[in-house]
Write a protein that holds these residues in place. Structure first.
Motif, PDB file in Angstrom:
ATOM      1  N   GLY A  23       0.802  -1.215   0.000  1.00  8.24           N
ATOM      2  CA  GLY A  23       0.000   0.000   0.000  1.00  8.24           C
ATOM      3  C   GLY A  23       0.835   1.265   0.000  1.00  8.24           C
ATOM      4  O   GLY A  23       0.377   2.316  -0.432  1.00  8.24           O
ATOM      5  N   TRP A  24       2.067   1.176   0.464  1.00  6.10           N
ATOM      6  CA  TRP A  24       2.967   2.326   0.467  1.00  6.10           C
ATOM      7  C   TRP A  24       3.890   2.327  -0.734  1.00  6.10           C
ATOM      8  O   TRP A  24       4.617   3.303  -0.952  1.00  6.10           O
ATOM      9  CB  TRP A  24       3.799   2.341   1.740  1.00  6.10           C
ATOM     10  CG  TRP A  24       3.026   2.836   2.904  1.00  6.10           C
ATOM     11  CD1 TRP A  24       2.257   2.101   3.740  1.00  6.10           C
ATOM     12  CD2 TRP A  24       2.909   4.178   3.345  1.00  6.10           C
ATOM     13  NE1 TRP A  24       1.678   2.900   4.686  1.00  6.10           N
ATOM     14  CE2 TRP A  24       2.065   4.174   4.470  1.00  6.10           C
ATOM     15  CE3 TRP A  24       3.445   5.380   2.912  1.00  6.10           C
ATOM     16  CZ2 TRP A  24       1.744   5.349   5.153  1.00  6.10           C
ATOM     17  CZ3 TRP A  24       3.122   6.535   3.604  1.00  6.10           C
ATOM     18  CH2 TRP A  24       2.284   6.518   4.708  1.00  6.10           C
ATOM     19  N   THR A  25       3.909   1.227  -1.513  1.00  5.21           N
ATOM     20  CA  THR A  25       4.866   1.135  -2.616  1.00  5.21           C
ATOM     21  C   THR A  25       4.185   0.905  -3.957  1.00  5.21           C
ATOM     22  O   THR A  25       3.992   1.844  -4.705  1.00  5.21           O
ATOM     23  CB  THR A  25       5.896   0.022  -2.348  1.00  5.21           C
ATOM     24  OG1 THR A  25       5.206  -1.219  -2.125  1.00  5.21           O
ATOM     25  CG2 THR A  25       6.764   0.344  -1.139  1.00  5.21           C
ATOM     26  N   LEU A  26       3.805  -0.332  -4.259  1.00  7.63           N
ATOM     27  CA  LEU A  26       3.362  -0.682  -5.606  1.00  7.63           C
ATOM     28  C   LEU A  26       1.856  -0.562  -5.845  1.00  7.63           C
ATOM     29  O   LEU A  26       1.434  -0.308  -6.967  1.00  7.63           O
ATOM     30  CB  LEU A  26       3.797  -2.126  -5.931  1.00  7.63           C
ATOM     31  CG  LEU A  26       5.303  -2.377  -5.911  1.00  7.63           C
ATOM     32  CD1 LEU A  26       5.583  -3.852  -6.125  1.00  7.63           C
ATOM     33  CD2 LEU A  26       5.996  -1.545  -6.961  1.00  7.63           C
ATOM     34  N   LEU A  27       1.045  -0.794  -4.825  1.00  4.79           N
ATOM     35  CA  LEU A  27      -0.414  -0.750  -4.974  1.00  4.79           C
ATOM     36  C   LEU A  27      -1.003   0.235  -3.969  1.00  4.79           C
ATOM     37  O   LEU A  27      -1.605  -0.157  -2.975  1.00  4.79           O
ATOM     38  CB  LEU A  27      -1.016  -2.143  -4.725  1.00  4.79           C
ATOM     39  CG  LEU A  27      -0.613  -3.246  -5.668  1.00  4.79           C
ATOM     40  CD1 LEU A  27      -1.114  -4.582  -5.159  1.00  4.79           C
ATOM     41  CD2 LEU A  27      -1.156  -2.972  -7.056  1.00  4.79           C
ATOM     42  N   PRO A  28      -0.848   1.527  -4.221  1.00  5.60           N
ATOM     43  CA  PRO A  28      -1.157   2.520  -3.192  1.00  5.60           C
ATOM     44  C   PRO A  28      -2.491   2.380  -2.476  1.00  5.60           C
ATOM     45  O   PRO A  28      -2.496   2.259  -1.275  1.00  5.60           O
ATOM     46  CB  PRO A  28      -1.070   3.840  -3.936  1.00  5.60           C
ATOM     47  CG  PRO A  28      -0.145   3.589  -5.038  1.00  5.60           C
ATOM     48  CD  PRO A  28      -0.345   2.157  -5.419  1.00  5.60           C
ATOM     49  N   PHE A  29      -3.597   2.349  -3.145  1.00  5.12           N
ATOM     50  CA  PHE A  29      -4.866   2.342  -2.415  1.00  5.12           C
ATOM     51  C   PHE A  29      -5.359   0.928  -2.163  1.00  5.12           C
ATOM     52  O   PHE A  29      -5.822   0.614  -1.063  1.00  5.12           O
ATOM     53  CB  PHE A  29      -5.905   3.166  -3.180  1.00  5.12           C
ATOM     54  CG  PHE A  29      -7.098   3.501  -2.342  1.00  5.12           C
ATOM     55  CD1 PHE A  29      -6.998   4.403  -1.307  1.00  5.12           C
ATOM     56  CD2 PHE A  29      -8.317   2.909  -2.594  1.00  5.12           C
ATOM     57  CE1 PHE A  29      -8.097   4.714  -0.517  1.00  5.12           C
ATOM     58  CE2 PHE A  29      -9.425   3.220  -1.821  1.00  5.12           C
ATOM     59  CZ  PHE A  29      -9.311   4.118  -0.785  1.00  5.12           C
ATOM     60  N   LEU A  30      -5.237   0.047  -3.146  1.00  2.00           N
ATOM     61  CA  LEU A  30      -5.731  -1.325  -2.994  1.00  2.00           C
ATOM     62  C   LEU A  30      -4.961  -2.094  -1.933  1.00  2.00           C
ATOM     63  O   LEU A  30      -5.545  -2.868  -1.167  1.00  2.00           O
ATOM     64  CB  LEU A  30      -5.667  -2.059  -4.331  1.00  2.00           C
ATOM     65  CG  LEU A  30      -6.595  -1.535  -5.420  1.00  2.00           C
ATOM     66  CD1 LEU A  30      -6.374  -2.293  -6.717  1.00  2.00           C
ATOM     67  CD2 LEU A  30      -8.038  -1.662  -4.976  1.00  2.00           C
ATOM     68  N   GLY A  31      -3.655  -1.912  -1.880  1.00  2.00           N
ATOM     69  CA  GLY A  31      -2.857  -2.585  -0.861  1.00  2.00           C
ATOM     70  C   GLY A  31      -3.264  -2.159   0.537  1.00  2.00           C
ATOM     71  O   GLY A  31      -3.321  -2.985   1.458  1.00  2.00           O
ATOM     72  N   SER A  32      -3.568  -0.882   0.696  1.00  2.00           N
ATOM     73  CA  SER A  32      -3.974  -0.377   2.009  1.00  2.00           C
ATOM     74  C   SER A  32      -5.314  -0.953   2.432  1.00  2.00           C
ATOM     75  O   SER A  32      -5.494  -1.321   3.600  1.00  2.00           O
ATOM     76  CB  SER A  32      -4.058   1.144   1.976  1.00  2.00           C
ATOM     77  OG  SER A  32      -2.795   1.676   1.649  1.00  2.00           O
ATOM     78  N   LEU A  33      -6.244  -1.031   1.500  1.00  2.00           N
ATOM     79  CA  LEU A  33      -7.538  -1.631   1.834  1.00  2.00           C
ATOM     80  C   LEU A  33      -7.374  -3.100   2.200  1.00  2.00           C
ATOM     81  O   LEU A  33      -8.005  -3.588   3.151  1.00  2.00           O
ATOM     82  CB  LEU A  33      -8.511  -1.485   0.666  1.00  2.00           C
ATOM     83  CG  LEU A  33      -9.004  -0.076   0.382  1.00  2.00           C
ATOM     84  CD1 LEU A  33      -9.927  -0.067  -0.828  1.00  2.00           C
ATOM     85  CD2 LEU A  33      -9.715   0.498   1.585  1.00  2.00           C
ATOM     86  N   GLY A  34      -6.535  -3.818   1.456  1.00  2.00           N
ATOM     87  CA  GLY A  34      -6.262  -5.220   1.777  1.00  2.00           C
ATOM     88  C   GLY A  34      -5.631  -5.361   3.150  1.00  2.00           C
ATOM     89  O   GLY A  34      -5.969  -6.283   3.907  1.00  2.00           O
TER      90      GLY A  34
END
Length: 95
Positions: A23-34
């Motif tokens: 969420g902080w690197t490659l998948l900004p919003f989707l990684g954070s939700l995950g």
């Protein structure tokens, strides 16, 4: 004397941490939700396991990374709206 079985780490906790980093690197919003979703799932799973699962620290770290990223996204979007809304207001006053 029997040796106690080592506790397993919750898979959801590991996924939460990895998603929080993504969420902080490659998948900004989707990684954070995950990270947020899997972090909450991991903490529930760990609580229900009666001491059989470990990884609460990983889950909490994933949750913190996820929520911080989402908060910064929301603040960034609000700043964008305020800035360009202010520009539109100034342009409307000058016309």
């Amino acid at each position: 004397m029997s040796i106690p079985a080592p506790r397993q780490t919750s898979s959801y906790a590991v996924i939460s941490l990895v998603a929080g980093i993504l969420g902080w690197t490659l998948l900004p919003f989707l990684g954070s939700l995950g990270a947020i979703i899997f972090g909450h799932m991991a903490r529930g799973e760990i609580r229900r396991s009666n001491g059989q699962l470990d990884g609460d620290g990983l889950a909490v770290t994933g949750l913190v990374l996820g929520w911080l990223s989402v908060a910064l996204w929301v603040l960034g979007i609000l700043a964008f709206i305020v800035f360009f809304g202010g520009l539109a207001w100034i342009a409307a006053l000058n016309s």
